[in-house]
Design a protein around this motif. Structure first.
Motif, PDB file in Angstrom:
ATOM      1  N   THR A 140       0.861  -1.176   0.000  1.00  0.00           N
ATOM      2  CA  THR A 140       0.000   0.000   0.000  1.00  0.00           C
ATOM      3  C   THR A 140       0.900   1.229   0.000  1.00  0.00           C
ATOM      4  N   THR A 141       0.680   2.128  -0.943  1.00  0.00           N
ATOM      5  CA  THR A 141       1.533   3.318  -1.029  1.00  0.00           C
ATOM      6  C   THR A 141       1.123   4.320   0.059  1.00  0.00           C
ATOM      7  N   LYS A 142       1.906   5.409   0.204  1.00  0.00           N
ATOM      8  CA  LYS A 142       1.610   6.389   1.256  1.00  0.00           C
ATOM      9  C   LYS A 142       0.237   7.020   1.069  1.00  0.00           C
ATOM     10  N   ASP A 143      -0.179   7.162  -0.211  1.00  0.00           N
ATOM     11  CA  ASP A 143      -1.511   7.741  -0.428  1.00  0.00           C
ATOM     12  C   ASP A 143      -2.601   6.679  -0.521  1.00  0.00           C
ATOM     13  N   GLY A 144      -2.314   5.497   0.005  1.00  0.00           N
ATOM     14  CA  GLY A 144      -3.358   4.481   0.188  1.00  0.00           C
ATOM     15  C   GLY A 144      -3.654   3.612  -1.020  1.00  0.00           C
ATOM     16  N   LYS A 145      -2.870   3.768  -2.104  1.00  0.00           N
ATOM     17  CA  LYS A 145      -3.153   2.951  -3.301  1.00  0.00           C
ATOM     18  C   LYS A 145      -2.479   1.596  -3.181  1.00  0.00           C
ATOM     19  N   LYS A 146      -3.101   0.573  -3.767  1.00  0.00           N
ATOM     20  CA  LYS A 146      -2.520  -0.778  -3.752  1.00  0.00           C
ATOM     21  C   LYS A 146      -1.645  -0.960  -4.987  1.00  0.00           C
ATOM     22  N   LYS A 147      -0.471  -1.596  -4.813  1.00  0.00           N
ATOM     23  CA  LYS A 147       0.350  -1.929  -5.981  1.00  0.00           C
ATOM     24  C   LYS A 147       1.041  -3.262  -5.720  1.00  0.00           C
ATOM     25  N   LEU A 148       1.502  -3.877  -6.791  1.00  0.00           N
ATOM     26  CA  LEU A 148       2.198  -5.152  -6.625  1.00  0.00           C
ATOM     27  C   LEU A 148       3.493  -4.930  -5.857  1.00  0.00           C
ATOM     28  N   SER A 149       3.805  -5.823  -4.935  1.00  0.00           N
ATOM     29  CA  SER A 149       5.068  -5.715  -4.204  1.00  0.00           C
ATOM     30  C   SER A 149       6.208  -6.236  -5.080  1.00  0.00           C
ATOM     31  N   ILE A 150       7.433  -5.983  -4.632  1.00  0.00           N
ATOM     32  CA  ILE A 150       8.589  -6.517  -5.378  1.00  0.00           C
ATOM     33  C   ILE A 150       8.528  -8.044  -5.359  1.00  0.00           C
ATOM     34  N   ARG A 151       8.084  -8.600  -4.231  1.00  0.00           N
ATOM     35  CA  ARG A 151       7.969 -10.071  -4.187  1.00  0.00           C
ATOM     36  C   ARG A 151       7.058 -10.576  -5.302  1.00  0.00           C
ATOM     37  N   ALA A 152       5.927  -9.905  -5.516  1.00  0.00           N
ATOM     38  CA  ALA A 152       4.991 -10.340  -6.570  1.00  0.00           C
ATOM     39  C   ALA A 152       5.662 -10.270  -7.939  1.00  0.00           C
ATOM     40  N   LYS A 153       6.383  -9.165  -8.188  1.00  0.00           N
ATOM     41  CA  LYS A 153       7.036  -9.007  -9.499  1.00  0.00           C
ATOM     42  C   LYS A 153       8.117 -10.080  -9.676  1.00  0.00           C
ATOM     43  N   ARG A 154       8.804 -10.374  -8.598  1.00  0.00           N
ATOM     44  CA  ARG A 154       9.872 -11.393  -8.643  1.00  0.00           C
ATOM     45  C   ARG A 154       9.287 -12.765  -8.974  1.00  0.00           C
ATOM     46  N   TRP A 155       8.212 -13.107  -8.310  1.00  0.00           N
ATOM     47  CA  TRP A 155       7.574 -14.410  -8.572  1.00  0.00           C
ATOM     48  C   TRP A 155       7.116 -14.494 -10.026  1.00  0.00           C
ATOM     49  N   MET A 156       6.608 -13.376 -10.556  1.00  0.00           N
ATOM     50  CA  MET A 156       6.173 -13.371 -11.963  1.00  0.00           C
ATOM     51  C   MET A 156       7.348 -13.628 -12.896  1.00  0.00           C
ATOM     52  N   VAL A 157       8.499 -13.043 -12.575  1.00  0.00           N
ATOM     53  CA  VAL A 157       9.688 -13.250 -13.414  1.00  0.00           C
ATOM     54  C   VAL A 157      10.106 -14.722 -13.379  1.00  0.00           C
ATOM     55  N   VAL A 158      10.139 -15.304 -12.168  1.00  0.00           N
ATOM     56  CA  VAL A 158      10.541 -16.715 -12.051  1.00  0.00           C
ATOM     57  C   VAL A 158       9.583 -17.600 -12.855  1.00  0.00           C
ATOM     58  N   VAL A 159       8.273 -17.337 -12.702  1.00  0.00           N
ATOM     59  CA  VAL A 159       7.280 -18.155 -13.420  1.00  0.00           C
ATOM     60  C   VAL A 159       7.442 -17.968 -14.933  1.00  0.00           C
ATOM     61  N   ALA A 160       7.670 -16.732 -15.368  1.00  0.00           N
ATOM     62  CA  ALA A 160       7.799 -16.462 -16.811  1.00  0.00           C
ATOM     63  C   ALA A 160       9.022 -17.182 -17.392  1.00  0.00           C
ATOM     64  N   VAL A 161      10.142 -17.137 -16.674  1.00  0.00           N
ATOM     65  CA  VAL A 161      11.371 -17.795 -17.154  1.00  0.00           C
ATOM     66  C   VAL A 161      11.117 -19.288 -17.342  1.00  0.00           C
ATOM     67  N   HIS A 162      10.464 -19.894 -16.344  1.00  0.00           N
ATOM     68  CA  HIS A 162      10.290 -21.351 -16.405  1.00  0.00           C
ATOM     69  C   HIS A 162       9.139 -21.758 -17.335  1.00  0.00           C
ATOM     70  N   LEU A 163       8.225 -20.822 -17.564  1.00  0.00           N
ATOM     71  CA  LEU A 163       7.196 -21.081 -18.574  1.00  0.00           C
ATOM     72  C   LEU A 163       7.862 -21.167 -19.958  1.00  0.00           C
ATOM     73  N   LEU A 164       8.848 -20.308 -20.185  1.00  0.00           N
ATOM     74  CA  LEU A 164       9.564 -20.355 -21.473  1.00  0.00           C
ATOM     75  C   LEU A 164      10.320 -21.671 -21.629  1.00  0.00           C
ATOM     76  N   PHE A 165      10.961 -22.135 -20.546  1.00  0.00           N
ATOM     77  CA  PHE A 165      11.629 -23.449 -20.607  1.00  0.00           C
ATOM     78  C   PHE A 165      10.610 -24.539 -20.949  1.00  0.00           C
ATOM     79  N   PHE A 166       9.464 -24.476 -20.269  1.00  0.00           N
ATOM     80  CA  PHE A 166       8.418 -25.486 -20.481  1.00  0.00           C
ATOM     81  C   PHE A 166       7.926 -25.460 -21.934  1.00  0.00           C
TER      82      PHE A 166
END
Ligand code: SF4
Ligand code: SF4
Length: 301
Positions: free
Chosen positions: A22-48
């Motif tokens: 949650t940002t200082k002005d109360g908005k929701k955004k993806l955390s770095i953890r979420a973006k990181r998990w997406m990268v890992v999934v995307a890399v291995h989806l390409l392998f698959f």
């Protein structure tokens, strides 16, 4: 997770809420953890997809692959192959040098948190482990993180003396990567065993104490360009220490250094320790916005 409202969000938060900030002005955004998990999934989806439907973007496994035709070889695997066979084909040299250059730019152990598929399982295991510790069902165990360099030397010595890539038999990263690309194998039982050790015995044990792949990228991490930067907004709450499984790298966040920093007029410092995986968990939870990514070569870009 709203890190600005209360620090309790760290210990009482659910695992899934760590995928949102949650940002200082109360908005929701993806955390770095979420973006990181997406990268890992995307890399291995390409392998698959490369094996399953012949999409030739990223072919092979994490141990050895081709990205748009460029060879990429894991650095520790190259060391093992050379010591076991005294031979290094030219493709292996090109693939290894390419990987070294990439990780010198994006950060050595970025591999561990942004690429490695076992890292995601390990993060889930870490949450179970933390719950068991907080309920006093198990106790927290800490060992010397430098033990990984002993394992690193042992696995290389085994390759040299036996002529076999002994580490690859127990390499959970390779087993998972082959599973994603090519399908099931009984070796997955070993991955489950390591996962259970992390849940019931020691937090992130594989990544912190054993994995020679991570140790090798950690060596690159000492001189890589991308880093975590600390600034003097920090109020030394130590919440970042709670979420970081390699929290010895966060030594600079401790209050005891304030005096000498004031004397020298230092307002910013970078984490130099190569054990930092650049996972960004510390940035996700720092309510003082005292941590951020920085690129040491930005003046050249
Ligand atoms: S860097 Fe942020 S999370 Fe870490 S001790 Fe300082 S204020 Fe707390
Ligand atoms: S210092 Fe931050 S980025 Fe580095 S490993 Fe710890 S939590 Fe991750």
């Amino acid at each position: 997770m709203d890190k600005y409202k209360t620090r309790n969000t760290i210990s009482k938060t659910s695992f899934w809420s760590t995928f949102w900030d949650t940002t200082k002005d109360g908005k929701k955004k993806l955390s770095i953890r979420a973006k990181r998990w997406m990268v890992v999934v995307a890399v291995h989806l390409l392998f698959f997809l490369s094996f399953a439907v012949d999409v030739q973007v990223l072919e092979g496994t994490l141990m050895g692959s081709r990205f748009l035709g460029f060879h990429l070889i894991d650095v520790f695997a190259t060391l093992e192959v050379y010591l076991a066979t005294y031979h290094m084909p030219i493709n292996m040299v090109i693939g290894t040098v390419s990987i070294v250059l990439v990780y010198l730019i994006i950060g050595g152990r970025t591999y561990c948190s942004w690429i490695c598929p076992y890292g995601l399982f390990s993060e889930i295991g870490e949450k179970f482990h933390d719950i068991l510790v907080s309920k006093k069902i198990i106790k927290e165990r800490e060992f010397d993180h430098r033990v990984k360099y002993i394992f690193w030397a042992i696995f290389l010595a085994l390759a040299f003396t036996s002529g076999y890539l002994v580490f690859e038999v127990i390499n959970v990263v390779g087993i998972l990567s082959r599973f994603i690309a090519y399908g099931w194998s009984v070796a997955l039982a070993w991955v489950l065993a390591v996962f259970l050790v992390e849940v019931f015995f020691a937090r992130r044990a594989w990544c912190k104490y054993l994995c020679p792949i991570g140790a090798t990228y950690g060596i690159l991490g000492w001189v890589s360009a991308t880093r975590i930067e600390w600034n003097d907004n920090c109020d030394h709450c130590m919440v970042c220490h709670d979420v970081c499984f390699e929290n010895h790298v966060l030594e600079i966040t401790k209050k005891k250094y304030d005096e000498q920093r004031k004397e020298k007029g230092i307002k910013k410092e970078v984490i130099l320790n190569g054990d930092c995986t650049l996972c960004g968990r510390c940035i996700d939870v720092c309510h003082a916005d005292a941590l951020s990514y920085t690129f040491r070569l930005k003046s050249l870009v």
